[in-house]
Design a protein around this motif. Structure first.
Motif, PDB file in Angstrom:
ATOM      1  N   LEU A 179       0.836  -1.197   0.000  1.00  0.00           N
ATOM      2  CA  LEU A 179       0.000   0.000   0.000  1.00  0.00           C
ATOM      3  C   LEU A 179       0.867   1.242   0.000  1.00  0.00           C
ATOM      4  CD1 LEU A 179      -1.204   0.745   3.590  1.00  0.00           C
ATOM      5  CD2 LEU A 179      -0.047  -1.396   3.097  1.00  0.00           C
ATOM      6  N   PRO A 180       0.410   2.331  -0.660  1.00  0.00           N
ATOM      7  CA  PRO A 180       1.152   3.587  -0.628  1.00  0.00           C
ATOM      8  C   PRO A 180       0.947   4.280   0.714  1.00  0.00           C
ATOM      9  CG  PRO A 180      -0.873   3.858  -1.869  1.00  0.00           C
ATOM     10  CD  PRO A 180      -0.787   2.401  -1.515  1.00  0.00           C
ATOM     11  N   LEU A 181       1.971   5.017   1.151  1.00  0.00           N
ATOM     12  CA  LEU A 181       1.901   5.682   2.445  1.00  0.00           C
ATOM     13  C   LEU A 181       1.514   7.155   2.337  1.00  0.00           C
ATOM     14  CD1 LEU A 181       4.879   4.068   4.354  1.00  0.00           C
ATOM     15  CD2 LEU A 181       2.479   3.382   4.247  1.00  0.00           C
ATOM     16  N   GLY A 182       1.399   7.659   1.116  1.00  0.00           N
ATOM     17  CA  GLY A 182       0.908   9.018   0.934  1.00  0.00           C
ATOM     18  C   GLY A 182       1.912  10.105   1.234  1.00  0.00           C
ATOM     19  N   HIS A 204       9.466   1.248   1.527  1.00  0.00           N
ATOM     20  CA  HIS A 204      10.299   1.527   0.343  1.00  0.00           C
ATOM     21  C   HIS A 204      10.149   3.002  -0.010  1.00  0.00           C
ATOM     22  CE1 HIS A 204      12.002   1.357  -3.646  1.00  0.00           C
ATOM     23  NE2 HIS A 204      12.223   0.068  -3.553  1.00  0.00           N
ATOM     24  N   PRO A 205      11.261   3.719  -0.238  1.00  0.00           N
ATOM     25  CA  PRO A 205      11.137   5.149  -0.551  1.00  0.00           C
ATOM     26  C   PRO A 205      10.534   5.435  -1.915  1.00  0.00           C
ATOM     27  CG  PRO A 205      13.419   4.441  -0.770  1.00  0.00           C
ATOM     28  CD  PRO A 205      12.671   3.290  -0.160  1.00  0.00           C
ATOM     29  N   ALA A 206      10.562   4.455  -2.826  1.00  0.00           N
ATOM     30  CA  ALA A 206      10.039   4.623  -4.193  1.00  0.00           C
ATOM     31  C   ALA A 206      10.618   5.902  -4.797  1.00  0.00           C
ATOM     32  CB  ALA A 206       8.523   4.604  -4.195  1.00  0.00           C
ATOM     33  N   ARG A 207       9.745   6.754  -5.363  1.00  0.00           N
ATOM     34  CA  ARG A 207      10.211   8.025  -5.940  1.00  0.00           C
ATOM     35  C   ARG A 207       9.562   9.185  -5.198  1.00  0.00           C
ATOM     36  NH1 ARG A 207       7.990   7.958 -10.918  1.00  0.00           N
ATOM     37  NH2 ARG A 207       8.937   9.960 -11.398  1.00  0.00           N
ATOM     38  N   ALA A 212       4.584   0.669   1.508  1.00  0.00           N
ATOM     39  CA  ALA A 212       4.760  -0.344   2.545  1.00  0.00           C
ATOM     40  C   ALA A 212       4.426  -1.710   1.969  1.00  0.00           C
ATOM     41  CB  ALA A 212       3.864  -0.052   3.743  1.00  0.00           C
ATOM     42  N   ALA A 213       5.160  -2.718   2.397  1.00  0.00           N
ATOM     43  CA  ALA A 213       4.868  -4.104   2.023  1.00  0.00           C
ATOM     44  C   ALA A 213       4.758  -4.926   3.295  1.00  0.00           C
ATOM     45  CB  ALA A 213       5.959  -4.664   1.127  1.00  0.00           C
ATOM     46  N   GLU A 255      -6.535   0.760   6.439  1.00  0.00           N
ATOM     47  CA  GLU A 255      -7.997   0.858   6.423  1.00  0.00           C
ATOM     48  C   GLU A 255      -8.527   1.672   5.252  1.00  0.00           C
ATOM     49  OE1 GLU A 255      -9.165   2.420  10.178  1.00  0.00           O
ATOM     50  OE2 GLU A 255      -8.356   0.734  11.340  1.00  0.00           O
ATOM     51  N   THR A 256      -7.726   2.601   4.718  1.00  0.00           N
ATOM     52  CA  THR A 256      -8.232   3.488   3.661  1.00  0.00           C
ATOM     53  C   THR A 256      -7.382   3.513   2.398  1.00  0.00           C
ATOM     54  OG1 THR A 256      -7.055   5.343   4.695  1.00  0.00           O
ATOM     55  CG2 THR A 256      -9.365   5.002   5.328  1.00  0.00           C
ATOM     56  N   ALA A 257      -6.121   3.077   2.462  1.00  0.00           N
ATOM     57  CA  ALA A 257      -5.221   3.194   1.311  1.00  0.00           C
ATOM     58  C   ALA A 257      -5.569   2.188   0.221  1.00  0.00           C
ATOM     59  CB  ALA A 257      -3.769   2.977   1.763  1.00  0.00           C
ATOM     60  N   GLU A 258      -5.155   2.500  -0.994  1.00  0.00           N
ATOM     61  CA  GLU A 258      -5.261   1.548  -2.103  1.00  0.00           C
ATOM     62  C   GLU A 258      -4.405   0.334  -1.771  1.00  0.00           C
ATOM     63  OE1 GLU A 258      -4.355   1.257  -6.917  1.00  0.00           O
ATOM     64  OE2 GLU A 258      -3.807   3.046  -5.785  1.00  0.00           O
ATOM     65  N   LEU A 259      -4.982  -0.848  -1.889  1.00  0.00           N
ATOM     66  CA  LEU A 259      -4.305  -2.060  -1.433  1.00  0.00           C
ATOM     67  C   LEU A 259      -4.126  -3.052  -2.575  1.00  0.00           C
ATOM     68  CD1 LEU A 259      -3.309  -3.822   1.021  1.00  0.00           C
ATOM     69  CD2 LEU A 259      -5.655  -4.720   1.122  1.00  0.00           C
TER      70      LEU A 259
END
Length: 365
Positions: A179-182, A204-207, A212-213, A255-259
């Motif tokens: 899920l993304p952490l926003g 993961h810092p991504a870009r 989160a995994a 609970e709310t993030a894209e999963l």
């Protein structure tokens, strides 16, 4: 007469196959259940056999432009203290990239060469000796010379042409949720990984938009619908109850993030082709926990297109050649799936201690 091919799935394998098949003289149609280019941002690797494919498509500069900023993986304890720090890539040429960006780059390369149809799906196949009649959920029925299932682990093409999923897909005892952490990670260059026996949490810092995994061990759940996101949230939350480090905050975000959620599974098929229907990518073979799934999907799609361009009048021979060559890449990944899981999600405290000791030794070297 120009041969026609339907590719089900506009993911990594589907777009790569569309590009090369169109350039080798096929009339290509791609159908995708999603409403647009896939949005999952999970980091994946383009390395090994996928790198020459990316070069041939002319997309390697774009992939490097969209690469993540992660340099290393840092194993931490419950207090966030560093246990070990390991480099992310063994090869300097490899590219780690959010999956959404990889899909977008590949689609941009292929979109002018194929007819892409989103928000639709294959619902029935009627193959015979000269072609395949295809029924769609929305579009009118159509006939093709070849159908390629590039529609992932839960492939509809595989189910319609080969066997029900329960007969050819086996759960490997590990589940994955991302899920993304926003927002940005606290550490812009390192992937942070925390373990407890049987479960792992990473950031993961991504870009700049951290991901989160949560990867954990657990038995198969009969009747689990891979599209039931509400059930997935409950399942993950229960699996991580009481876990330390940043887990409580991640579960709030859950609970709310894209999963994204699915089982780590093995696809076992004696052959990837049945008549004029063939499979590529995750629909045909399993995915590595170390991110090789996307690289293998690109390599397999290119191998398929190359085989078909070399023998357009003998589909059977071309498809057998594709499978024989690509299985030399996928079979070792299938055999080593358990080893990968043992490194990422050790089962016990003893196994976790042994993994951390090995990581410390590698860090010192």
């Amino acid at each position: 007469m120009t041969p026609s091919v339907l590719i089900s799935g506009a993911g990594v394998a589907g777009t790569t196959a569309a590009y090369f098949l169109a350039r080798s003289g096929w009339r290509v149609t791609v159908v995708e259940r999603a409403a647009g280019v896939r949005s999952s941002g999970n980091p994946v690797d383009v390395r090994g056999p996928a790198l020459p494919v990316a070069r041939a498509m002319g997309v390697l500069p774009a992939l490097r432009e969209h690469a993540t900023h992660a340099d290393a993986m840092r194993v931490v304890d419950a207090a966030g203290r560093t246990i070990a720090r390991l480099p992310m890539q063994a090869s300097p040429d490899a590219v780690e990239i959010p999956r959404a960006d990889l899909a977008a780059v590949l689609f941009a390369a292929a979109r002018d060469h194929a007819d892409f149809r989103y928000d639709d799906a294959v619902t029935a196949l009627e193959p015979d000796e000269t072609g395949v009649g295809v029924t769609f959920d929305r579009a009118a029925p159509q006939r093709f010379d070849l159908v390629v299932g590039a529609d992932g682990l839960h492939s509809a093409v595989r189910r319609l042409a080969f066997a029900p999923e329960r007969e050819v897909v086996s759960h490997l005892g590990v589940w994955v949720a991302t899920l993304p952490l926003g927002g940005p990670s606290d550490d812009p260059r390192d992937v942070l990984m925390y373990n407890e026996p049987g479960r792992m949490v990473s950031v993961h810092p991504a870009r700049g938009n951290a991901l989160a995994a949560l990867i954990f061990r657990g038995a198969a759940v009969p009747g689990m619908d891979h599209r039931d996101t509400a059930a997935h949230r409950r399942f993950v939350a229960a699996a991580y109850a009481g876990a330390g480090w940043r887990t409580p905050q991640l579960l709030e975000r859950l609970e709310t993030a894209e999963l994204y959620f699915d089982a780590v599974s093995r696809v076992h098929l004696p052959a990837w082709t049945r008549g004029r229907v063939t499979l590529v990518g995750d629909a045909a073979s399993c995915v590595s926990l170390f991110g090789d799934g996307s690289s293998l999907a690109m390599a397999g799609a290119h191998t398929l297109a190359t085989a078909l361009s070399g023998a357009p009048s003998d589909l059977g021979a071309a498809l057998r050649r594709y499978e024989a060559e690509h299985r030399t890449r996928t079979d070792p990944k299938v055999r080593h799936a358990g080893r990968s899981a043992a490194l990422i999600v050790p089962r016990s405290r003893l196994a976790l201690a042994a993994r951390n000791t090995a990581a410390r030794l590698l860090t010192r070297r």
